[in-house]
Design a protein around this motif. Sequence first.
Motif, PDB file in Angstrom:
ATOM      1  N   ASP A  89     -70.045  36.392 -38.596  1.00 37.43           N
ATOM      2  CA  ASP A  89     -70.999  35.744 -39.496  1.00 37.43           C
ATOM      3  C   ASP A  89     -71.246  36.596 -40.738  1.00 37.43           C
ATOM      4  O   ASP A  89     -71.378  36.070 -41.846  1.00 37.43           O
ATOM      5  CB  ASP A  89     -72.324  35.466 -38.779  1.00 37.43           C
ATOM      6  CG  ASP A  89     -72.219  34.305 -37.806  1.00 37.43           C
ATOM      7  OD1 ASP A  89     -71.240  33.537 -37.889  1.00 37.43           O
ATOM      8  OD2 ASP A  89     -73.117  34.173 -36.959  1.00 37.43           O
TER       9      ASP A  89
ATOM     10  N   GLY B 262     -68.317  36.222 -42.982  1.00 36.79           N
ATOM     11  CA  GLY B 262     -68.319  34.922 -43.633  1.00 36.79           C
ATOM     12  C   GLY B 262     -69.153  34.884 -44.895  1.00 36.79           C
ATOM     13  O   GLY B 262     -68.885  34.098 -45.807  1.00 36.79           O
ATOM     14  N   ALA B 263     -70.159  35.742 -44.973  1.00 35.92           N
ATOM     15  CA  ALA B 263     -70.998  35.784 -46.166  1.00 35.92           C
ATOM     16  C   ALA B 263     -70.179  36.140 -47.401  1.00 35.92           C
ATOM     17  O   ALA B 263     -70.422  35.614 -48.489  1.00 35.92           O
ATOM     18  CB  ALA B 263     -72.131  36.799 -45.980  1.00 35.92           C
TER      19      ALA B 263
ATOM     20  N   MET C  25     -67.876  33.291 -49.082  1.00 34.94           N
ATOM     21  CA  MET C  25     -68.479  32.209 -49.866  1.00 34.94           C
ATOM     22  C   MET C  25     -67.953  32.200 -51.299  1.00 34.94           C
ATOM     23  O   MET C  25     -68.114  31.235 -52.010  1.00 34.94           O
ATOM     24  CB  MET C  25     -70.001  32.326 -49.886  1.00 34.94           C
ATOM     25  CG  MET C  25     -70.662  32.055 -48.559  1.00 34.94           C
ATOM     26  SD  MET C  25     -70.346  30.404 -47.935  1.00 34.94           S
ATOM     27  CE  MET C  25     -69.222  30.738 -46.597  1.00 34.94           C
TER      28      MET C  25
ATOM     29  N   ALA D  15     -73.309  27.896 -52.285  1.00 29.77           N
ATOM     30  CA  ALA D  15     -72.791  28.158 -50.940  1.00 29.77           C
ATOM     31  C   ALA D  15     -73.343  29.466 -50.374  1.00 29.77           C
ATOM     32  O   ALA D  15     -73.711  29.538 -49.198  1.00 29.77           O
ATOM     33  CB  ALA D  15     -71.263  28.196 -50.964  1.00 29.77           C
ATOM     34  N   ALA D  16     -73.442  30.494 -51.206  1.00 35.22           N
ATOM     35  CA  ALA D  16     -73.987  31.781 -50.755  1.00 35.22           C
ATOM     36  C   ALA D  16     -75.464  31.662 -50.404  1.00 35.22           C
ATOM     37  O   ALA D  16     -75.931  32.257 -49.418  1.00 35.22           O
ATOM     38  CB  ALA D  16     -73.778  32.850 -51.826  1.00 35.22           C
TER      39      ALA D  16
ATOM     40  N   TYR E   6     -75.696  29.748 -47.095  1.00 32.32           N
ATOM     41  CA  TYR E   6     -75.241  30.619 -46.011  1.00 32.32           C
ATOM     42  C   TYR E   6     -76.317  31.642 -45.643  1.00 32.32           C
ATOM     43  O   TYR E   6     -76.556  31.905 -44.468  1.00 32.32           O
ATOM     44  CB  TYR E   6     -73.949  31.333 -46.420  1.00 32.32           C
ATOM     45  CG  TYR E   6     -73.230  31.955 -45.262  1.00 32.32           C
ATOM     46  CD1 TYR E   6     -72.336  31.217 -44.517  1.00 32.32           C
ATOM     47  CD2 TYR E   6     -73.450  33.279 -44.899  1.00 32.32           C
ATOM     48  CE1 TYR E   6     -71.670  31.768 -43.443  1.00 32.32           C
ATOM     49  CE2 TYR E   6     -72.801  33.843 -43.820  1.00 32.32           C
ATOM     50  CZ  TYR E   6     -71.910  33.077 -43.098  1.00 32.32           C
ATOM     51  OH  TYR E   6     -71.266  33.633 -42.024  1.00 32.32           O
ATOM     52  N   TYR E   7     -76.962  32.201 -46.661  1.00 33.43           N
ATOM     53  CA  TYR E   7     -78.019  33.178 -46.391  1.00 33.43           C
ATOM     54  C   TYR E   7     -79.165  32.544 -45.610  1.00 33.43           C
ATOM     55  O   TYR E   7     -79.614  33.096 -44.604  1.00 33.43           O
ATOM     56  CB  TYR E   7     -78.542  33.783 -47.698  1.00 33.43           C
ATOM     57  CG  TYR E   7     -79.814  34.566 -47.504  1.00 33.43           C
ATOM     58  CD1 TYR E   7     -79.796  35.789 -46.853  1.00 33.43           C
ATOM     59  CD2 TYR E   7     -81.038  34.067 -47.928  1.00 33.43           C
ATOM     60  CE1 TYR E   7     -80.957  36.508 -46.641  1.00 33.43           C
ATOM     61  CE2 TYR E   7     -82.203  34.782 -47.729  1.00 33.43           C
ATOM     62  CZ  TYR E   7     -82.162  35.996 -47.084  1.00 33.43           C
ATOM     63  OH  TYR E   7     -83.312  36.696 -46.862  1.00 33.43           O
TER      64      TYR E   7
ATOM     65  N   ASN F  54     -78.232  31.809 -41.931  1.00 37.70           N
ATOM     66  CA  ASN F  54     -77.889  32.927 -41.051  1.00 37.70           C
ATOM     67  C   ASN F  54     -78.836  34.115 -41.090  1.00 37.70           C
ATOM     68  O   ASN F  54     -78.656  35.064 -40.333  1.00 37.70           O
ATOM     69  CB  ASN F  54     -76.479  33.419 -41.389  1.00 37.70           C
ATOM     70  CG  ASN F  54     -75.445  32.400 -41.037  1.00 37.70           C
ATOM     71  OD1 ASN F  54     -75.322  32.004 -39.899  1.00 37.70           O
ATOM     72  ND2 ASN F  54     -74.705  31.940 -42.035  1.00 37.70           N
TER      73      ASN F  54
ATOM     74  N   SER G 188     -75.284  39.071 -45.939  1.00 42.90           N
ATOM     75  CA  SER G 188     -75.493  37.820 -46.673  1.00 42.90           C
ATOM     76  C   SER G 188     -76.234  38.069 -47.982  1.00 42.90           C
ATOM     77  O   SER G 188     -75.900  37.491 -49.018  1.00 42.90           O
ATOM     78  CB  SER G 188     -76.291  36.833 -45.819  1.00 42.90           C
ATOM     79  OG  SER G 188     -75.573  36.471 -44.675  1.00 42.90           O
TER      80      SER G 188
END
Length: 176
Positions: free
Chosen positions: A23, A26-27, A30, A48-49, A52-53, A56, A67
């Motif tokens: 995870d 994955g940050a 983005m 997207a970032a 995502y933050y 998660n 993130s």
Amino acid sequence: MNIEEKYHPVEQPDDIPIRDREDAMGAYLMMFAALAAGLPLPIINLIAAIIYYFINRSKSRFIEFHSLQSLYSQIPTTLLNAGLVFWTLRILFKDGSFVDDETFFEGFATVGDVYWGYIWVVVAANLLYVIFSILGAIRARKGRMYYFIFFGKLAYHFAYKKRDNDQENPVNQPPK
């Protein structure tokens, strides 16, 4: 007040579950959101970032740190890219070309020279961002911390700082 009283301890690589490592990695990925969407709009990566933050951040401090660092470093890159997109669209749709006799500063440079200089700055910033993001993703996958210049310290401070709502004596405790 020493650092142990202000901040939570940083997890060691062997203590971080593989899912948290993935995870966190994955940050940094983005940055490819706009490519995946097929649209050349720099704001898509930033959106997207941010998403995502917020999805998660509550999983672990390790994921929150990575993130945040990815999000913070995405902001200036997005602003530079957006400036380039808008400037290019203005040139294409307003007059179609640079005016050679129009100067940015008298005797300094033409608008075209400044434009190409800005393109080089944006390309360099994007290249640095991609390199640092790939290094960050690799380190996060290994369970290690990787601190970007300025953004790493800021993300660490926000992710690991003890807050007022962090309870020293929680109400729910395991049976004794």
